[in-house]
Design a protein around this motif. Structure first.
Motif: not given
Length: 161
Positions: A39-40, A55-62
């Motif tokens: 997300x950015x 701003x970025x938000x990285x969300x993993x499946x875990x």
């Protein structure tokens, strides 16, 4: 004096401060599929220090996260997704709890509006690689002839070898 204390307590409660005593006590939970991804921010936002900031938000499946902010430098804070009072939140390693609110194709997070992108910026990819390397166990066997002092040099931008 009592009025002041009640007002302060109400402001803190409404600001989203949650009662999570430490980062380890927050239980990492796999988020819904529609939250997973990169997300950015797109364009200037009030929640950022400058109109040129991203701003970025990285969300993993875990359920792992990386909150990556860049302007004159990159600040990346690892975290994890969990549920708190029935809501999906990101808890960063500084125990800051921020709601993840999906509205259509936009993610509202920490006074920001983010949109899903294919991949994070190059700087955030580098920060993610650095976090991943830091998360690996220290006791894994090292190749012969290598020194542990040299492994960080390549991870810093403009570093001299």
């Amino acid at each position: 004096m009592k009025k002041w204390m009640i007002t302060t307590f109400a402001a803190i409660t409404l600001a989203g401060c949650a009662d999570i005593p430490n980062y380890q006590s927050a239980i990492k939970t796999p988020p819904p599929e529609n939250l997973v991804g990169n997300w950015q921010t797109m364009g200037p936002q009030k929640g950022l220090v400058s109109k040129e900031a991203i701003a970025s938000l990285i969300i993993t499946p875990e359920g792992d996260t990386l909150d990556c902010r860049q302007w004159q430098r990159v600040i990346a804070k690892p975290g994890k997704v969990t549920q708190f009072s029935g809501d999906w939140v990101n808890v960063n390693n500084e125990v800051r709890v921020m709601p993840l609110e999906l509205e259509g194709t936009e993610l509202h997070y920490d006074k920001l509006t983010l949109q899903k992108v294919q991949q994070p910026t190059v700087e955030c990819q580098q920060a993610l690689a650095h976090e991943d390397a830091a998360a690996t166990p220290e006791d894994k066997p090292k190749a012969s002839g290598t020194s542990s002092k040299n492994h960080h040099k390549a991870s810093f931008k403009n570093a001299k070898s």
